[in-house]
Design a protein around this motif. Structure first.
Motif, short mmCIF file in Angstrom:
data_model
loop_
_atom_site.label_atom_id
_atom_site.label_comp_id
_atom_site.label_asym_id
_atom_site.label_seq_id
_atom_site.Cartn_x
_atom_site.Cartn_y
_atom_site.Cartn_z
N ALA A 247 93.88 59.81 -39.86
CA ALA A 247 92.92 60.85 -39.47
C ALA A 247 93.53 61.80 -38.44
O ALA A 247 93.42 63.03 -38.55
CB ALA A 247 91.65 60.21 -38.91
N PHE A 248 94.22 61.23 -37.44
CA PHE A 248 94.79 62.07 -36.40
C PHE A 248 95.98 62.88 -36.91
O PHE A 248 96.25 63.97 -36.42
CB PHE A 248 95.21 61.20 -35.21
CG PHE A 248 94.06 60.47 -34.55
CD1 PHE A 248 92.75 60.89 -34.73
CD2 PHE A 248 94.30 59.36 -33.76
CE1 PHE A 248 91.69 60.22 -34.14
CE2 PHE A 248 93.24 58.68 -33.16
CZ PHE A 248 91.94 59.10 -33.34
N ASP A 249 96.68 62.35 -37.91
CA ASP A 249 97.80 63.09 -38.50
C ASP A 249 97.32 64.31 -39.28
O ASP A 249 97.96 65.37 -39.24
CB ASP A 249 98.59 62.19 -39.45
CG ASP A 249 99.61 61.32 -38.72
OD1 ASP A 249 99.83 61.55 -37.52
OD2 ASP A 249 100.17 60.42 -39.36
N TYR A 250 96.21 64.16 -40.00
CA TYR A 250 95.80 65.19 -40.96
C TYR A 250 94.60 66.02 -40.51
O TYR A 250 94.34 67.07 -41.10
CB TYR A 250 95.50 64.54 -42.32
CG TYR A 250 96.74 64.10 -43.05
CD1 TYR A 250 97.42 64.98 -43.89
CD2 TYR A 250 97.26 62.82 -42.90
CE1 TYR A 250 98.57 64.59 -44.56
CE2 TYR A 250 98.41 62.41 -43.56
CZ TYR A 250 99.06 63.30 -44.39
OH TYR A 250 100.20 62.90 -45.04
N GLY A 251 93.88 65.57 -39.50
CA GLY A 251 92.67 66.27 -39.10
C GLY A 251 92.93 67.38 -38.09
O GLY A 251 93.95 67.41 -37.40
#
Length: 262
Positions: free
Chosen positions: A208-212
């Protein structure tokens, strides 16, 4: 305000509140990630925001219009929704499933443009070679990729000046192996450049933190925090929402990765 906005929207079932009154605007042309433990109300919140579930309190606006006053066809052209589980147990091909996404675009029979878009959507999710296969014979992960192609075909716009659209994705990579998780998330990451606002739920916080771009934390039907940068997400917030401790370290590429423990 443009885009989809929740104005004190809430939902209760049998007198039990599932989603508390929530005011929330999704960032346009960004990947908005809704995070929270099982039972937090993430899927319900998404259904309310997408106009699939009428709130028991408050309202949902799409470009300052009540989303429930917008006609079904117009709404289908403006937003699409991918559920966690889509059951199709009859003999229909992969291509025909994706063509369902084009139903709002033609009256009697699909045209050349509809077929072209189905082809392009299948190519994007890596399922072109399976286009003639009967859908129920696919693995769960393959079915999920086909359903994503259907959703993309529904709101497809590859013109020079695409119209703004919103795509809701409820756990789109839950049944995929890690290779296809990254493949699909890489694809999702490209969509905001085509004026697609993405609202997605994910369980893996590191993914989530990579892509959001924007992160909405939900617990017990209440928004706990909203962050516009993953670096602003503290271990205390993760403990508050998920009841776990988080420690960060940098991998070999210098990227911050979280590890979790009770």
């Amino acid at each position: 305000m443009t885009g989809i906005v929740l104005d004190q929207a809430s939902w209760s079932a049998g007198g039990t509140p599932i989603v508390a009154p929530t005011s929330l605007a999704f960032a346009p042309d960004k990947v908005n990630v809704i995070l929270g433990p099982n039972g937090a109300g993430k899927s319900t919140l998404m259904k309310i925001a997408a106009g699939r579930l009428r709130p028991t309190g408050g309202r949902v606006l799409l470009d300052d219009r009540d989303i429930f006053a917008i006609g079904a066809k117009e709404l289908a052209l403006r937003r699409a929704f991918l559920s966690q589980h889509v059951e199709i147990d009859f003999a229909i091909t992969v291509e025909e499933v994706v063509l369902m996404g084009r139903y709002p675009h033609f009256a009697r029979a699909p045209g050349h443009e509809d077929r072209r878009i189905v082809d392009a959507a299948l190519e994007l999710v890596g399922m072109s070679a399976r286009r003639r296969q009967i859908y129920p014979t696919l693995s769960g992960g393959e079915q999920q990729r086909v359903q994503l192609a259907r959703v993309l075909a529904q709101v497809w716009d590859d013109t020079a000046t695409p119209a703004p659209r919103t795509i809701f994705l409820d756990e789109p990579v839950a049944s995929l192996d890690i290779h296809h998780q990254l493949q699909i998330l890489d694809l999702i990451r490209t969509l905001p450049a085509r004026r697609c606002s993405i609202v997605v739920t994910l369980h893996d916080l590191n993914l989530a933190f990579d892509y959001g771009d924007r992160f909405v934390f939900l617990r017990d039907g209440q928004v706990q925090a909203i962050a516009d940068d993953s670096v602003d997400i503290s271990p205390n917030l993760i403990r508050q929402v998920f009841d776990v401790s988080a420690t960060g370290h940098n991998d070999h590429a210098g990227k911050r990765v979280l590890r979790f423990h009770l």
